[in-house]
Design an enzyme around this catalytic site. Structure first.
Site, short mmCIF file in Angstrom:
data_model
loop_
_atom_site.label_atom_id
_atom_site.label_comp_id
_atom_site.label_asym_id
_atom_site.label_seq_id
_atom_site.Cartn_x
_atom_site.Cartn_y
_atom_site.Cartn_z
N ARG A 34 0.47 70.41 58.20
CA ARG A 34 -0.11 71.27 57.15
C ARG A 34 0.77 72.48 56.87
O ARG A 34 0.82 72.95 55.73
CB ARG A 34 -1.52 71.71 57.55
CG ARG A 34 -2.50 70.58 57.38
CD ARG A 34 -3.91 71.03 57.64
NE ARG A 34 -4.82 69.95 57.35
CZ ARG A 34 -6.09 69.93 57.72
NH1 ARG A 34 -6.59 70.93 58.40
NH2 ARG A 34 -6.86 68.91 57.40
N LYS A 199 -16.45 56.86 63.72
CA LYS A 199 -17.82 57.17 63.30
C LYS A 199 -18.23 56.56 61.96
O LYS A 199 -17.53 56.74 60.96
CB LYS A 199 -17.98 58.68 63.21
CG LYS A 199 -17.92 59.35 64.56
CD LYS A 199 -17.63 60.83 64.46
CE LYS A 199 -16.22 61.17 64.90
NZ LYS A 199 -15.52 62.13 64.10
N GLY A 351 -7.17 63.11 58.81
CA GLY A 351 -6.23 63.51 59.85
C GLY A 351 -5.73 62.37 60.72
O GLY A 351 -4.53 62.26 60.98
N GLY A 374 -12.05 65.79 55.15
CA GLY A 374 -13.38 66.01 54.57
C GLY A 374 -13.33 66.11 53.05
O GLY A 374 -14.18 65.57 52.36
P1 AMP Z 1 -12.69 59.11 62.89
O1 AMP Z 1 -12.64 60.59 63.17
O2 AMP Z 1 -14.06 58.59 62.73
O3 AMP Z 1 -11.77 58.71 61.75
O4 AMP Z 1 -12.14 58.41 64.19
C1 AMP Z 1 -10.80 58.44 64.63
C2 AMP Z 1 -10.78 57.98 66.05
O5 AMP Z 1 -11.28 56.65 66.12
C3 AMP Z 1 -9.40 57.91 66.68
O6 AMP Z 1 -9.30 58.91 67.66
C4 AMP Z 1 -9.35 56.51 67.31
O7 AMP Z 1 -8.87 56.51 68.62
C5 AMP Z 1 -10.80 56.09 67.30
N1 AMP Z 1 -10.99 54.63 67.29
C6 AMP Z 1 -10.41 53.73 66.50
N2 AMP Z 1 -10.80 52.48 66.83
C7 AMP Z 1 -11.65 52.60 67.86
C8 AMP Z 1 -12.36 51.66 68.67
N3 AMP Z 1 -12.30 50.34 68.44
N4 AMP Z 1 -13.14 52.14 69.66
C9 AMP Z 1 -13.21 53.47 69.89
N5 AMP Z 1 -12.56 54.41 69.18
C10 AMP Z 1 -11.78 53.97 68.17
#
Ligand code: AMP
Length: 395
Positions: A34, A199, A351, A374
């Site tokens: 950034r 999430k 990010g 976001g």
């Molecule tokens: P988000 O903030 O929802 O975009 O999530 C990003 C995070 O999702 C990263 O830190 C990844 O390590 C995690 N992630 C991706 N795939 C998986 C998975 N199959 N199980 C658990 N965490 C995951």
């Protein structure tokens, strides 16, 4: 919408709202993307002979313990290294000391004010877009330039408030981000969306909106398991957002041909860098295992949808990309996307996917890696962004 190019900056006090909200751990900046992305606007203002006043937030300030770890001082030092120029750091966010230093600036000099959210300690003045604070900050400058795209979904004093009281425009980064979003909104078809990450909850509104616009929604990462479970499949110990299973089910019923899920996954007993991993077809998942990346068949299948695509929006990695053994899904798809060169307008938003593309060496081959997480998701939900509207409203 006015841009920084539309103003005569010589000798003017120019407030530039940047987004220096960078990840910091134990006093070290983990990713300075950034800061780097804001350099072109800052350098332009300096070269035009402006007196530059930089403002940014960093993290959240809920109590006085948050102050020290969220100081912008080290960001100022990094910026000074990039600019090869002194950056005057002002450790306060209002009052006479700040005003006096601003007034002593000479043409081409640059000042960084302490974290705007320090004002949140006193009744959430920054985050609540306090009128008096907005006026005080605006009184420091002659022109306001908003270059903080990643904050554009917030209505704060330092982005929306100041714009009410000064002639305002956007910087080069904001201009580029807005252009990319406009391309996305037109979404030339075939328009593919890839969603991953952990999430589901954060992305429900985005899914509802984008599913109507895109041709295919390819789902990977931890999110995929909520959808696979909603289909009645065994997902073992993989992360599942139980509260949103009914949402996933509803989406699968309404859009059975649009939502594409993994055919195979990389599994392990634990989420660790040194554990043994296996690839299993999705119907053969076992109770004691967790899915941590999409498998090679899924990469091949997803690539087919990318073959003729014209527009791509991608948010969230396909697996736990931070660990080597769960990077291949994200890497394989990044390879396919970047192979398409200029024939595919590809936008990475958020990010983690930008961090993954940087780590794996693909960031510079993507059409646009957005600094907004976001902000871009809210835009994709169909909402307008207050930080941008405040500037648009002026001209
Ligand atoms: P988000 O903030 O929802 O975009 O999530 C990003 C995070 O999702 C990263 O830190 C990844 O390590 C995690 N992630 C991706 N795939 C998986 C998975 N199959 N199980 C658990 N965490 C995951």
């Amino acid at each position: 919408m006015k841009t920084i190019r539309d103003f005569d900056l010589l000798g003017k006090k120019v407030i530039i709202r940047v987004d220096f909200n960078v990840p910091i751990k134990e006093g070290k900046i983990l990713d300075d993307n950034r800061i780097v992305m804001s350099l072109s606007t800052i350098k332009y203002a300096i070269n035009q002979g402006a007196k530059v006043i930089l403002m940014s937030h960093l993290g959240k300030i809920k109590n006085s313990e948050d102050l020290e770890k969220n100081s912008l001082k080290i960001v100022g030092q990094r910026l000074s290294e990039y600019l090869e120029k002194n950056v005057v750091f002002v450790p306060v966010t209002h009052g006479k000391e700040l005003k006096d230093i601003v007034d002593s600036l000479k043409n081409g000099e640059i000042l960084l004010m302490e974290n705007t959210r320090f004002e949140d300690l006193d009744g959430k003045k920054e985050s609540g877009c306090d009128e008096d604070l907005s006026k005080e900050w605006a009184s420091l400058g002659d022109i306001f330039i908003n270059d903080a795209f990643a904050t554009a979904h917030r209505k704060h004093a330092s982005n929306v408030g100041i714009a009410k009281y000064l002639p305002s425009g956007v910087g080069f980064l904001m201009e580029k981000e807005v252009e990319a979003m406009e391309v996305l909104m037109k979404g030339e078809h075939p328009f593919i969306v890839i969603l991953g990450g952990a999430k589901v909850e954060d992305k429900i509104a985005t899914i509802r909106h984008i599913i109507e616009k895109c041709d295919y929604l390819l789902i990977g990462g931890g999110m995929a398991f909520t959808f696979l479970k909603a289909k009645g499949l065994e997902v073992g110990k993989s992360i599942v957002d139980s509260e949103n299973l009914s949402f996933a089910k509803e989406m699968l019923e309404r859009y059975p041909n649009k939502i594409i899920l993994p055919m195979d996954v990389v599994v392990a007993e634990e989420m660790k860098e040194d554990v043994s991993t296996f690839i299993v077809d999705i119907e053969k998942m076992k109770k004691e295992l967790m899915g941590l990346d999409i498998g090679p068949k899924s990469v091949v299948n997803y690539s087919k949808y990318l073959e003729n695509a014209k527009t791509l929006f991608w948010n969230g990695p396909m697996g736990v990309y931070e660990m080597k053994n769960f990077q291949n899904g994200t890497k394989g798809l990044l390879e396919e996307v970047t192979k398409r060169g200029n024939t595919l307008y590809s936008i990475l938003g958020g990010g983690d996917i930008v961090a993954a593309a940087t780590l794996l060496g693909y960031k510079d081959k993507i059409t646009h890696a957005s600094t907004g997480g976001g902000a871009i998701l809210e835009y994709m939900e169909g909402k307008s962004l207050p930080g941008i509207e405040a500037i648009r409203g002026q001209n």
